[in-house]
Design an enzyme around this catalytic site. Structure first.
Site, mmCIF file in Angstrom:
data_model
loop_
_atom_site.group_PDB
_atom_site.id
_atom_site.type_symbol
_atom_site.label_atom_id
_atom_site.label_comp_id
_atom_site.label_asym_id
_atom_site.label_seq_id
_atom_site.Cartn_x
_atom_site.Cartn_y
_atom_site.Cartn_z
ATOM 1 N N GLU A 1 5.275 55.021 9.108
ATOM 2 C CA GLU A 1 5.302 55.272 10.738
ATOM 3 C C GLU A 1 5.542 54.152 11.264
ATOM 4 O OE1 GLU A 1 1.901 56.791 12.453
ATOM 5 O OE2 GLU A 1 1.657 58.459 11.040
ATOM 6 N N CYS B 1 -11.997 50.406 8.306
ATOM 7 C CA CYS B 1 -12.503 50.792 9.477
ATOM 8 C C CYS B 1 -12.794 52.284 9.688
ATOM 9 C CB CYS B 1 -11.669 50.531 10.847
ATOM 10 S SG CYS B 1 -11.105 48.529 10.588
ATOM 11 N N SER C 1 -1.501 42.060 15.468
ATOM 12 C CA SER C 1 -2.855 42.618 15.688
ATOM 13 C C SER C 1 -3.477 42.619 14.249
ATOM 14 C CB SER C 1 -2.635 44.146 16.066
ATOM 15 O OG SER C 1 -4.044 44.631 16.274
ATOM 16 N N GLY D 1 -1.741 49.556 8.560
ATOM 17 C CA GLY D 1 -2.054 48.307 7.859
ATOM 18 C C GLY D 1 -2.479 47.222 8.769
ATOM 19 N N GLU D 2 -2.657 46.079 7.952
ATOM 20 C CA GLU D 2 -3.434 44.696 8.368
ATOM 21 C C GLU D 2 -2.426 43.713 8.122
ATOM 22 O OE1 GLU D 2 -6.053 43.520 10.288
ATOM 23 O OE2 GLU D 2 -5.187 41.750 9.757
ATOM 24 N N SER E 1 -8.883 43.136 17.010
ATOM 25 C CA SER E 1 -9.441 44.602 17.160
ATOM 26 C C SER E 1 -10.897 44.195 17.074
ATOM 27 C CB SER E 1 -9.252 45.425 16.075
ATOM 28 O OG SER E 1 -7.724 45.813 16.132
ATOM 29 N N LEU E 2 -11.624 43.943 18.166
ATOM 30 C CA LEU E 2 -13.046 43.547 18.367
ATOM 31 C C LEU E 2 -13.778 44.848 18.377
ATOM 32 C CD1 LEU E 2 -14.445 40.970 18.676
ATOM 33 C CD2 LEU E 2 -14.899 41.619 21.118
ATOM 34 N N ASN E 3 -13.569 45.903 19.239
ATOM 35 C CA ASN E 3 -13.927 47.279 19.007
ATOM 36 C C ASN E 3 -15.483 47.558 19.173
ATOM 37 O OD1 ASN E 3 -11.407 48.109 18.649
ATOM 38 N ND2 ASN E 3 -11.862 48.212 16.399
ATOM 39 N N CYS F 1 -10.384 54.972 11.713
ATOM 40 C CA CYS F 1 -8.855 54.756 11.345
ATOM 41 C C CYS F 1 -8.474 55.660 10.297
ATOM 42 C CB CYS F 1 -8.621 53.386 11.131
ATOM 43 S SG CYS F 1 -6.864 53.056 10.956
ATOM 44 N N CYS G 1 -4.212 50.795 3.954
ATOM 45 C CA CYS G 1 -4.943 49.560 4.615
ATOM 46 C C CYS G 1 -6.509 49.750 3.763
ATOM 47 C CB CYS G 1 -5.301 49.604 6.127
ATOM 48 S SG CYS G 1 -5.916 48.080 6.569
ATOM 49 N N CYS H 1 -3.195 57.983 15.704
ATOM 50 C CA CYS H 1 -2.721 56.984 14.785
ATOM 51 C C CYS H 1 -2.680 57.613 13.430
ATOM 52 C CB CYS H 1 -3.617 55.784 14.900
ATOM 53 S SG CYS H 1 -3.424 54.469 13.969
ATOM 54 N N CYS I 1 6.296 49.430 17.831
ATOM 55 C CA CYS I 1 4.838 49.544 16.825
ATOM 56 C C CYS I 1 5.210 49.633 15.630
ATOM 57 C CB CYS I 1 3.775 50.494 17.647
ATOM 58 S SG CYS I 1 2.393 50.486 16.572
ATOM 59 N N ASN J 1 -8.292 58.186 19.377
ATOM 60 C CA ASN J 1 -7.432 59.482 19.250
ATOM 61 C C ASN J 1 -8.142 59.970 18.215
ATOM 62 O OD1 ASN J 1 -4.906 59.352 20.383
ATOM 63 N ND2 ASN J 1 -4.323 57.507 19.325
HETATM 64 N N1 SAH Z 1 -4.955 46.480 11.421
HETATM 65 C C1 SAH Z 1 -4.641 45.909 12.671
HETATM 66 C C2 SAH Z 1 -3.273 46.739 13.218
HETATM 67 C C3 SAH Z 1 -2.995 48.033 13.141
HETATM 68 S S1 SAH Z 1 -4.275 49.137 13.752
HETATM 69 C C4 SAH Z 1 -5.849 46.248 13.534
HETATM 70 O O1 SAH Z 1 -6.719 46.655 12.955
HETATM 71 O O2 SAH Z 1 -5.748 45.360 14.382
HETATM 72 C C5 SAH Z 1 -3.835 49.010 15.356
HETATM 73 C C6 SAH Z 1 -4.731 49.336 16.340
HETATM 74 O O3 SAH Z 1 -5.185 50.744 16.355
HETATM 75 C C7 SAH Z 1 -6.346 48.602 16.291
HETATM 76 O O4 SAH Z 1 -6.868 48.052 17.470
HETATM 77 C C8 SAH Z 1 -7.119 49.931 15.878
HETATM 78 O O5 SAH Z 1 -8.519 49.467 16.126
HETATM 79 C C9 SAH Z 1 -6.659 51.034 16.632
HETATM 80 N N2 SAH Z 1 -7.115 52.224 16.104
HETATM 81 C C10 SAH Z 1 -7.206 52.808 14.808
HETATM 82 N N3 SAH Z 1 -7.555 53.952 14.598
HETATM 83 C C11 SAH Z 1 -7.496 54.374 15.946
HETATM 84 C C12 SAH Z 1 -8.032 55.657 16.486
HETATM 85 N N4 SAH Z 1 -8.127 56.706 15.828
HETATM 86 N N5 SAH Z 1 -7.934 55.874 17.747
HETATM 87 C C13 SAH Z 1 -7.507 54.730 18.672
HETATM 88 N N6 SAH Z 1 -7.189 53.570 18.260
HETATM 89 C C14 SAH Z 1 -7.391 53.203 16.640
HETATM 90 FE FE1 SF4 Z 2 -6.766 48.726 8.757
HETATM 91 FE FE2 SF4 Z 2 -6.355 48.121 11.412
HETATM 92 FE FE3 SF4 Z 2 -7.142 50.679 10.424
HETATM 93 FE FE4 SF4 Z 2 -8.839 48.970 10.469
HETATM 94 S S1 SF4 Z 2 -7.850 49.648 12.171
HETATM 95 S S2 SF4 Z 2 -8.336 50.266 8.610
HETATM 96 S S3 SF4 Z 2 -7.609 47.090 10.036
HETATM 97 S S4 SF4 Z 2 -5.327 49.557 10.085
#
Ligand code: SAH
Ligand code: SF4
Length: 353
Positions: free
Chosen positions: A89, A113, A194, A162-163, A219-221, A116, A109, A340, A102, A297
């Site tokens: 994607e 998380c 990211s 992906g990471e 991605s601190l979160n 995700c 991945c 996402c 993007c 999301n």
């Molecule tokens: N793996 C990397 C980059 C891809 S994820 C990372 O984690 O940074 C890109 C961004 O999407 C990250 O900041 C992640 O926290 C966010 N993300 C993942 N799932 C999501 C969701 N369901 N809703 C909103 N943001 C999300």
């Molecule tokens: Fe992988 Fe980024 Fe999704 Fe975490 S948020 S599972 S690092 S793609």
């Protein structure tokens, strides 16, 4: 058939030499592919006809197949298929005066998380440099006839599936080609990696003059170890305090900031207490950070919900009151595009199976 994209100019010159072509032919092809977004050798008008014919029989200009494009008023999601049948994607986002793309760096991945959709598959494989770049090449081909400035992607964020840092070598080579002034020529300042914050990979990036010169988003979160461990299990092996210490000392280029991404999830990390805790953490270093709040999301395969709008604004306000830069990334065209990773999840079975 030789795949020409994903090659640096030097590699393309070597390929030309091996095939008894003059070196400058490689330079011409490089320009057609990376400056004029041309994928049909028959349109490469400064190349002689017999060579064009030879190229059409011996060279490939894409590795991905374009499968689907879903358009929303302010974004478009592209779905591609790799040669081995996986889906990738890419999302094109309309900002005020430019496009941001993007880009995905892996299929699946393995960071895991909890919020995700990409994590659900685990890691299938890394994308190659050609597959990373081809996402841009297809999108550029699609938009190249639009009026300026909409004919060119200006910013690229490695924030798709992906990471990125787990695919270090292929990512680095893609960045080298993206910033090459003889070709695509995107400014380093307009590239953002990211990462979920895996420390040994981040340390590698910090010591790498090339990757260190592009922007870093983390991605601190969560504002503390407990919450981060709950939603990002990698925190157990990459402790919160150690990650924070690393970020505070990261060798930032002049005038740059690290983006702290914070996915706001209802009743998990969206309370006023969390906002104050995050503010306390960031405030002493607020010149080196900006916070990007991402409302969660939702997806049928994920166990969380998005907070009410009011709560999202309240969270932002607390940060702003502490003079911390804090923006909200409302995901664009959410109704049409879904969350996402969702479009791919929806199409996975019919396309591969
Ligand atoms: N793996 C990397 C980059 C891809 S994820 C990372 O984690 O940074 C890109 C961004 O999407 C990250 O900041 C992640 O926290 C966010 N993300 C993942 N799932 C999501 C969701 N369901 N809703 C909103 N943001 C999300
Ligand atoms: Fe992988 Fe980024 Fe999704 Fe975490 S948020 S599972 S690092 S793609």
């Amino acid at each position: 058939m030789e795949l020409l994209i994903g090659k640096s100019l030097q590699e393309l010159r070597n390929w030309a030499t091996e095939n008894n072509l003059e070196r400058y032919r490689a330079d011409q092809i490089y320009q057609w592919v990376y400056k004029k977004w041309e994928d049909n050798p028959w349109n490469m008008t400064n190349i002689p006809k017999d060579l064009r014919k030879w190229l059409s029989e011996n060279a490939k200009f894409h590795t991905l197949e374009r499968v689907e494009k879903v358009e929303a008023p302010d974004s478009a999601k592209y779905l591609f298929k790799t040669e081995d049948g996986h889906l990738v994607e890419t999302v094109l986002i309309r900002e005020k005066d430019h496009w941001t793309l993007c880009v995905s760096t892996q299929i699946g991945c393995n960071v895991g998380c909890k919020f995700c959709a990409t994590a659900k598959d685990g890691l299938i494989r890394n994308l190659t440099t050609a597959e990373i770049l081809d996402q841009l090449l297809w999108v550029q081909k699609d938009i190249k006839e639009l009026p300026k400035p909409w004919n060119k992607v200006r910013n690229i964020v490695f924030m798709g599936m992906g990471e990125p840092l787990a695919n270090y070598t292929n990512l680095k080579k893609a960045v080298e080609i993206l910033i090459d002034q003889r070709g695509i020529d995107i400014s380093k300042r307009r590239l953002t990696i990211s990462s979920s914050g895996i420390l040994y990979q981040l340390r590698k990036m910090a010591q790498d003059p090339l990757l260190r010169s592009v922007n870093l988003a983390i991605s601190l979160n969560a504002p503390n170890r407990e919450i981060r461990e709950e939603i990002m299990p990698i925190t157990q092996s990459n402790p919160f305090d150690e990650l924070w210490k690393f970020l505070v000392n990261y060798p930032l280029p002049e005038g740059r900031k690290i983006t702290l991404e914070y996915v706001l999830i209802k009743d998990i990390n969206d309370s006023e207490k969390c906002a104050h805790q995050l503010a306390r953490l960031v405030k002493p270093h607020r010149k080196r950070f900006k916070v990007n709040l991402i409302p969660f999301n939702p997806s049928p395969i994920l166990p969380y919900e998005r907070p009410e709008e009011e709560r999202i604004f309240k969270f932002q306000k607390i940060l702003l009151n502490h003079s911390i830069i804090a923006t909200i990334r409302w995901s664009k065209g959410q109704k049409v595009l879904g969350a996402c990773g969702q479009l791919r999840a929806k199409r996975k079975i019919p396309l591969i199976g």
